[in-house]
Design an enzyme around this catalytic site. Structure first.
Site, PDB file in Angstrom:
ATOM      1  CG  ASP A 124     -18.819   1.664  18.249  1.00  0.00           C
ATOM      2  OD1 ASP A 124     -17.703   2.213  18.341  1.00  0.00           O
ATOM      3  OD2 ASP A 124     -19.847   2.252  17.862  1.00  0.00           O
ATOM      4  CG  ASP A 156     -22.534   2.866  14.744  1.00  0.00           C
ATOM      5  OD1 ASP A 156     -21.799   2.208  13.983  1.00  0.00           O
ATOM      6  OD2 ASP A 156     -22.303   4.039  15.069  1.00  0.00           O
ATOM      7  CG  ASP A 199     -18.143   0.099  14.634  1.00  0.00           C
ATOM      8  OD1 ASP A 199     -16.969   0.450  14.818  1.00  0.00           O
ATOM      9  OD2 ASP A 199     -19.111   0.624  15.217  1.00  0.00           O
TER      10      ASP A 199
END
Length: 538
Positions: free
Chosen positions: A344, A434, A438
Site C-alpha cells: 500500500d 497500514d 487494507d
C-alpha cells in the site's frame, strides 16, 4: 523435562527450579553409576545383586521417564519417546538374565542418563527462547493513576488498569509504564518504545499526541485521556499475539509431530520383529534382543520432535526482539518463500496525511522506503508492486522515487485492490499495508504484514506479521529471519535422519554398539537442540 507453559514469571521460576532439580538428579546418578561400575569390578556379585546396585542410579535419573511412559499407556497414547527409552533400558537391564548373554547394566543407566541430559538441554534452550521474548511480558502495566481532571493539582487514585473506562484522565510519572492508550492532555515527555517497536531512540510526546500502552515514560509527568479500555489497548493486543504465537504450527513442525505419532508404533513393532523373527529362524536370542534394543534407542525421534518446534520458537523470539511480531511458525514458512511483495502507498511507503474530506494531501516518502525495496531485491524478491487509492499524479511522483518498483497502480477502490492482487501468482505473495483500509487484502494475502501498526486494531487483527514501527526496511529483516530459521530446522532434520540411518545399518550388520546407539539418539538430540538455539540470534 518439565513441560510448563511459562507465560508469566511464576511459571518461569517454577521451570528454572525444575531444571535445577533435574541437573542434581543427573549429577547424582552419574556419580552413583561410577560407584556401581567400581563395585562391579571390585566384587564378584550375582547378576541379581548387580542389578540392584545399578537400579539405584537408574531409578534416580529415570523415574520421571518411566512415569511419563506409564501415563501415556494409561491415557491411551503410549507411543512416545518416553516409551521407547523405557522399553530399551528395561530390556538392557533384563538382557543379562538370558542364557549366554552378557550384562548390559551400565549401558542401560547410561542411555537413560543421557536421555535426561538431552531433555535438560531442551529445557535450557526453551528457557532461553522464552527469555528472549519475556521483555514483552514486562510491558504489562500493574497500576493506573486515575485523576479527577487534567488539572495539575487534581487528586489521583490508584486502580487496576482493567477498571479504567474510556475518556478517563490518567497520570503517568517518570519511569512508569503507560497503562492504557490515550492522548496527552497535559505535559510533555519522551517515551521508551523499545519493547513495542525495537526502536532505541525515545519518542517525543506532547499535548495532542497519541500515546500507546506499554511504553515507558522517560521524562516528566504527563496526563492522558484514555481512548481505549485495557482489553483493547496496544499492550493487551501485543501480549495476546506473543502468548498465542506458538499455537500456529509451521508446515514442517506439524509434519514432524504427525510423523512421530505414526513413526513410534512402527518402530516398536519393528523392534519386536527384529527380536523375534531371527530367533525363530535359529538366531541367538541375546544377540537379536540386544540389536532390537539398539534399534529402539537409535530410532527415538527426540532430535526431530524437540529441535524443530524449538527452532521456530527461537525464531519467533529473535524476531520479537527486533520489534517484529510473527503470529505463528506457519507464517515463517510462507515468509521464507515470498517472491512477490505488494505495498500500500499511504502510511506504508509514505507519510500520508488525511484531511477532513478524506483526500490525501505533504505525501512524502519514508526515509528508508527506497532502501527497503533494494534490500528486498537482495533477498531475492522478484516483484515489488505498489497499489494505491490515491490520484494518478501523486502515485506516479512516489513511484519515480522508487526505482526498484516493478509495477504500480493508482485510484483503486478496496475491491479493485483485491482483484489486482489476485492476479499476482509468482509464488507466495505478501501484502504490506497500514491495516485500516487494507484489511481485505491483508486477509487475502499468503502473508499479510501490517506496517506502522502501533495502536491499529485493524492491522493487528487482519495481519499475520506486525512490524511495530514505521520502517519498511524491517520487512527484509523479517524475511531474513524466516529463511534462517527454516534453514536451521532443515539442518536438524537431515542431520538427525542421516546419523540414525547410518547407525541402524551398522546395527543390522552387527557392527554397532549401545554406545553408538546412545550417540545416534541423545548425542544427535543435544547437537540438534544446540543448533536450534542459533535461531535466537536471528
Amino acid at each position: 523435562m518439565a513441560h510448563e507453559h511459562c507465560e508469566h514469571c511464576g511459571h518461569e521460576h517454577h521451570h528454572e527450579e525444575g531444571g535445577r532439580g533435574q541437573l542434581i538428579r543427573i549429577l547424582a546418578a552419574a556419580a552413583l553409576l561410577c560407584v556401581a561400575v567400581w563395585v562391579e569390578h571390585q566384587w564378584q556379585l550375582a547378576t541379581w545383586q548387580l542389578l540392584l546396585v545399578y537400579l539405584v542410579p537408574y531409578l534416580i535419573v529415570g523415574a520421571g521417564t518411566l512415569h511419563e511412559a506409564w501415563e501415556g499407556i494409561t491415557e491411551g497414547d503410549p507411543f512416545n519417546e518416553h516409551l521407547l527409552m523405557s522399553v530399551a533400558t528395561i530390556g538392557a537391564l533384563g538382557i543379562g538374565f538370558l542364557p549366554g548373554a552378557e550384562t548390559e547394566f551400565p549401558e542401560a543407566v547410561f542411555v537413560m542418563l543421557f536421555f535426561q541430559v538431552g531433555e535438560l538441554f531442551e529445557g535450557y534452550a526453551e528457557g532461553k527462547s522464552r527469555e528472549s521474548i519475556s521483555h514483552l511480558m514486562d510491558i504489562r502495566p500493574d497500576v493506573a493513576h486515575v485523576a479527577a481532571s487534567a488539572e495539575a493539582d487534581a487528586a489521583t487514585s490508584d486502580v487496576h488498569p482493567e477498571t479504567v473506562g474510556v475518556g478517563s484522565v490518567i497520570v503517568v510519572r517518570k519511569g512508569e509504564k503507560v497503562p492504557l492508550d490515550g492522548v496527552v492532555v497535559a505535559g510533555s515527555t519522551r517515551l521508551n518504545t523499545v519493547a513495542l517497536t525495537g526502536e532505541s531512540v525515545p519518542r517525543e510526546a506532547k499535548e495532542g499526541d497519541e500515546v500507546y500502552s506499554g511504553c515507558i515514560n522517560m521524562g516528566g509527568e504527563v496526563r492522558l485521556r484514555t481512548t481505549k479500555t485495557f482489553g483493547e489497548s496496544t499492550v493487551s493486543k501485543v501480549l495476546e499475539l506473543v502468548e498465542h504465537a506458538g499455537e500456529r504450527k509451521s508446515q514442517s513442525e506439524t509434519f514432524i509431530r504427525k510423523f512421530a505419532r505414526i513413526y513410534t508404533p512402527v518402530v516398536v513393532c519393528g523392534a519386536v520383529l527384529l527380536a523375534v523373527v531371527p530367533v525363530l529362524l535359529g538366531g541367538h536370542l541375546a544377540t537379536w534382543v540386544y540389536r532390537a534394543l539398539m534399534f529402539l534407542v537409535v530410532s527415538c525421534p527426540c532430535a526431530l520432535v524437540l529441535s524443530v518446534p524449538l527452532t521456530f520458537f527461537g525464531g519467533i523470539g529473535g524476531a520479537s526482539r527486533k520489534g517484529i511480531l510473527i503470529k505463528g511458525a506457519n507464517y515463517m514458512d510462507v515468509l521464507s518463500k515470498v517472491r512477490t511483495v505488494v505495498f500500500d502507498k499511504t502510511g506504508t511507503l509514505t507519510h500520508g496525511v488525511v484531511s477532513d474530506d478524506a483526500q490525501v494531501s505533504g505525501d512524502t516518502l519514508k526515509a528508508d522506503a527506497a532502501e527497503a525495496l533494494q534490500m528486498l531485491r537482495r533477498e531475492g524478491v522478484e516483484e515489488l508492486v505498489m497499489l494505491s487509492g490515491d490520484r494518478q499524479e501523486a502515485v506516479r511522483c512516489i513511484a519515480d522515487q522508487l526505482p526498484h518498483l516493478t509495477a504500480w497502480h493508482a485510484e483503486l477502490l478496496p475491491d479493485q485492490k483485491v482483484a489486482l492482487f489476485e492476479k499476482l501468482t509468482n509464488g507466495p505473495v505478501a501484502f504490506v499495508g497500514d491495516g485500516i483500509n487494507d484489511a481485505p487484502v491483508l486477509a487475502r494475502a499468503d502473508v499479510g504484514i501490517a506496517m506502522g501498526a502501533l495502536g491499529s486494531d485493524a492491522a493487528i487483527e487482519a495481519a499475520d506479521v506486525v512490524l511495530m514501527d514505521d520502517q519498511p526496511s524491517k520487512l527484509s529483516v523479517a524475511i531474513g529471519i524466516a529463511r534462517r530459521t527454516l534453514a536451521i530446522a532443515r539442518q536438524n532434520v537431515w542431520f538427525a535422519i542421516g546419523i540414525k540411518v547410518a547407525v541402524l545399518l551398522l546395527a543390522a550388520a552387527g557392527l554397532a554398539t549401545m554406545w553408538m546407539a546412545v550417540f545416534a539418539d541423545v548425542g544427535v538430540t543435544v547437537l540438534a537442540v544446540l543448533n536450534a538455539m542459533r535461531a535466537l540470534k536471528c
